[in-house]
Scaffold this motif. Structure first.
Motif, PDB file in Angstrom:
ATOM      1  N   TRP A 135      42.073  49.815  57.170  1.00 26.55           N
ATOM      2  CA  TRP A 135      42.495  49.818  55.608  1.00 26.55           C
ATOM      3  C   TRP A 135      43.938  49.963  55.801  1.00 26.55           C
ATOM      4  N   THR A 136      44.406  49.682  54.396  1.00 24.41           N
ATOM      5  CA  THR A 136      45.943  49.574  54.354  1.00 24.41           C
ATOM      6  C   THR A 136      46.139  50.261  52.653  1.00 24.41           C
ATOM      7  N   ARG A 137      47.344  50.168  52.563  1.00 26.81           N
ATOM      8  CA  ARG A 137      47.778  50.683  50.988  1.00 26.81           C
ATOM      9  C   ARG A 137      48.973  49.367  50.645  1.00 26.81           C
ATOM     10  N   LEU A 138      48.559  48.931  49.465  1.00 28.76           N
ATOM     11  CA  LEU A 138      49.428  47.490  48.913  1.00 28.76           C
ATOM     12  C   LEU A 138      49.435  47.939  47.568  1.00 28.76           C
ATOM     13  N   PRO A 139      50.448  47.235  47.003  1.00 32.29           N
ATOM     14  CA  PRO A 139      50.848  47.424  45.445  1.00 32.29           C
ATOM     15  C   PRO A 139      49.969  46.171  44.938  1.00 32.29           C
ATOM     16  N   TYR A 140      49.179  46.603  43.912  1.00 28.74           N
ATOM     17  CA  TYR A 140      48.180  45.398  43.171  1.00 28.74           C
ATOM     18  C   TYR A 140      49.320  44.898  42.075  1.00 28.74           C
ATOM     19  N   LEU A 141      50.064  44.027  42.139  1.00 25.33           N
ATOM     20  CA  LEU A 141      51.001  43.345  41.345  1.00 25.33           C
ATOM     21  C   LEU A 141      50.498  42.498  40.195  1.00 25.33           C
ATOM     22  N   CYS A 142      50.907  42.562  38.985  1.00 20.67           N
ATOM     23  CA  CYS A 142      50.675  41.773  37.733  1.00 20.67           C
ATOM     24  C   CYS A 142      51.814  41.370  37.318  1.00 20.67           C
ATOM     25  N   GLU A 143      51.799  39.918  36.819  1.00 14.57           N
ATOM     26  CA  GLU A 143      52.895  39.253  36.146  1.00 14.57           C
ATOM     27  C   GLU A 143      53.236  40.155  34.958  1.00 14.57           C
ATOM     28  N   GLY A 144      54.318  40.196  34.583  1.00 18.20           N
ATOM     29  CA  GLY A 144      54.826  41.113  33.565  1.00 18.20           C
ATOM     30  C   GLY A 144      55.089  40.356  32.113  1.00 18.20           C
ATOM     31  N   ASP A 145      55.840  40.963  31.162  1.00 19.31           N
ATOM     32  CA  ASP A 145      55.635  40.259  29.903  1.00 19.31           C
ATOM     33  C   ASP A 145      57.282  40.523  29.387  1.00 19.31           C
ATOM     34  N   LEU A 146      57.693  40.466  27.918  1.00 19.69           N
ATOM     35  CA  LEU A 146      58.953  40.692  27.793  1.00 19.69           C
ATOM     36  C   LEU A 146      59.468  41.967  27.801  1.00 19.69           C
ATOM     37  N   VAL A 147      58.590  42.809  27.960  1.00 21.08           N
ATOM     38  CA  VAL A 147      58.968  44.410  28.240  1.00 21.08           C
ATOM     39  C   VAL A 147      59.520  44.535  29.927  1.00 21.08           C
ATOM     40  N   GLN A 148      58.734  44.133  30.692  1.00 23.90           N
ATOM     41  CA  GLN A 148      58.885  44.508  32.097  1.00 23.90           C
ATOM     42  C   GLN A 148      58.452  43.374  33.093  1.00 23.90           C
ATOM     43  N   ASP A 149      59.424  42.991  34.158  1.00 23.95           N
ATOM     44  CA  ASP A 149      59.185  41.832  34.881  1.00 23.95           C
ATOM     45  C   ASP A 149      57.723  41.893  35.192  1.00 23.95           C
ATOM     46  N   TYR A 150      57.333  42.796  35.917  1.00 23.20           N
ATOM     47  CA  TYR A 150      55.889  43.044  36.561  1.00 23.20           C
ATOM     48  C   TYR A 150      55.459  44.260  36.524  1.00 23.20           C
ATOM     49  N   TYR A 151      54.250  44.725  36.849  1.00 20.37           N
ATOM     50  CA  TYR A 151      53.698  45.681  36.951  1.00 20.37           C
ATOM     51  C   TYR A 151      52.809  45.853  38.070  1.00 20.37           C
ATOM     52  N   TRP A 152      52.598  47.264  38.479  1.00 18.71           N
ATOM     53  CA  TRP A 152      51.775  47.417  39.789  1.00 18.71           C
ATOM     54  C   TRP A 152      50.879  48.667  39.672  1.00 18.71           C
ATOM     55  N   LEU A 153      49.895  48.750  40.465  1.00 20.74           N
ATOM     56  CA  LEU A 153      49.071  50.004  40.732  1.00 20.74           C
ATOM     57  C   LEU A 153      48.951  49.917  42.442  1.00 20.74           C
ATOM     58  N   ASP A 154      48.404  51.091  42.746  1.00 20.01           N
ATOM     59  CA  ASP A 154      48.341  51.483  44.279  1.00 20.01           C
ATOM     60  C   ASP A 154      46.999  50.824  44.534  1.00 20.01           C
ATOM     61  N   ASP A 155      46.794  50.214  45.469  1.00 19.51           N
ATOM     62  CA  ASP A 155      45.519  49.578  45.966  1.00 19.51           C
ATOM     63  C   ASP A 155      45.437  50.017  47.200  1.00 19.51           C
ATOM     64  N   ALA A 156      43.997  50.590  47.706  1.00 18.18           N
ATOM     65  CA  ALA A 156      43.669  50.840  49.025  1.00 18.18           C
ATOM     66  C   ALA A 156      42.805  49.501  49.244  1.00 18.18           C
ATOM     67  N   VAL A 157      43.090  48.904  50.316  1.00 18.73           N
ATOM     68  CA  VAL A 157      42.311  47.623  50.850  1.00 18.73           C
ATOM     69  C   VAL A 157      41.542  47.850  51.992  1.00 18.73           C
ATOM     70  N   PHE A 158      40.316  47.818  52.131  1.00 18.12           N
ATOM     71  CA  PHE A 158      39.557  48.139  53.298  1.00 18.12           C
ATOM     72  C   PHE A 158      38.943  47.092  53.992  1.00 18.12           C
TER      73      PHE A 158
END
Length: 308
Positions: A262-285
């Protein structure tokens, strides 16, 4: 389009510029690191350390460029506001062709699956594939890819990309067994996660692999039926590391899965007018299947226990 006044728009743009600068200075190594002292020794032994690679950086650069397109962002914000009462957020993103996600690069998932003796020439199904942006990372590794998706706009995108679609409610009943079953950020967004685990176990080949990405801390939500899913997984602990240990001990192992790595990776999402991109903490198994029966019953969630 008139959602922003001239002063309000100027303020948003100024805040976006400040956030962009802070994102450039952000220590992205923290996205991939874990507190080893908070992990059980056997769980720590299966941890694979990752880091931001060229594909990850490219996604963030593209998201930043997209965020800077003011007229596009204003138009998408307006359309999203109009459609919000009638469509799910996933479908709105599919309609606007925005909001792509990034879970891992091809090199990162190759490394994880190579750890489990992964080989090319396999069949894979990606459940809840969205617009297929992450599904495409598997293309260099497998021979044939299937997908499932409930959002009609996303289904259209997947079809245009050439992915073969199976019915989201009966994909495991067509008799085909898959070398790899991919379930990325779906266990916390479906109505019955334990049924999904059982379906994946049924559909994977005896020597196959299951890829599970799960946002932690665990906050289940089902946008296609209601805000409250029918059941939730029994995940304990407050920190990311504690919940990883609980997922392995209280969910995967009782369901008959071996956690190979398993590993830890950022779950990235395209942003909007407010912020370039967003992220959450993902555990990948990366999971394999043991020869044992599922023993844990579904736990139903009262209305006041589960929030988005």
């Amino acid at each position: 389009m008139n959602r922003y006044s001239s002063r309000g728009l100027a303020k948003v743009m100024a805040e976006n510029a400040l956030l962009s600068e802070s994102l450039k200075k952000l220590n992205k190594a923290t996205w991939y690191s874990v507190d080893k002292s908070d992990l059980d020794p056997d769980v720590l032994a299966k941890f694979v350390q990752m880091a931001a690679d060229a594909d990850t950086e490219r996604f963030m650069d593209d998201s930043t460029e997209q965020s800077d397109r003011m007229l596009t962002q204003l138009w998408q914000s307006f359309v999203s506001t109009v459609l919000n009462p009638f469509m799910t957020k996933t479908s709105i993103n599919g309609f606007l062709q925005r909001g792509s996600m990034f879970v891992f690069s091809t090199d990162q998932i190759r490394r994880l699956l190579n750890t489990t003796h992964f080989a090319t020439g396999t069949t894979l199904i990606d459940l809840g594939a969205g617009d297929g942006a992450t599904t495409e990372k598997y293309i260099p590794l497998v021979r044939r890819i299937y997908t499932t998706e409930k959002s009609v706009p996303m289904i259209r995108i997947l079809s245009k990309k050439g992915f073969k679609l199976l019915d989201a409610d009966s994909w495991w009943t067509n008799g085909e067994k898959f070398d790899v079953v991919s379930c990325l950020n779906l266990l916390d967004r479906c109505s019955d996660p334990e049924k999904l685990l059982a379906d994946m176990k049924h559909a994977v080949k005896p020597d196959g692999r299951i890829v599970v990405a799960l946002v932690l801390p665990y906050r289940p939500f089902d946008e296609f039926r209601s805000a409250v899913p029918e059941g939730k997984l029994l995940i304990a602990g407050k920190t990311f590391e504690q919940q990883v240990c609980s997922v392995i001990r209280d969910v995967f192992e009782p369901f008959g899965f071996n956690v190979l790595c398993w590993t830890r990776l950022p779950y990235l999402c395209e942003g909007d007018l407010v912020q370039d991109y967003y992220w959450l903490d993902d555990a990948v198994f990366i999971l394999s299947v043991q020869n044992q029966k599922v023993v844990r019953p579904t736990v139903h969630v009262p209305q006041n226990e589960c929030n988005k």
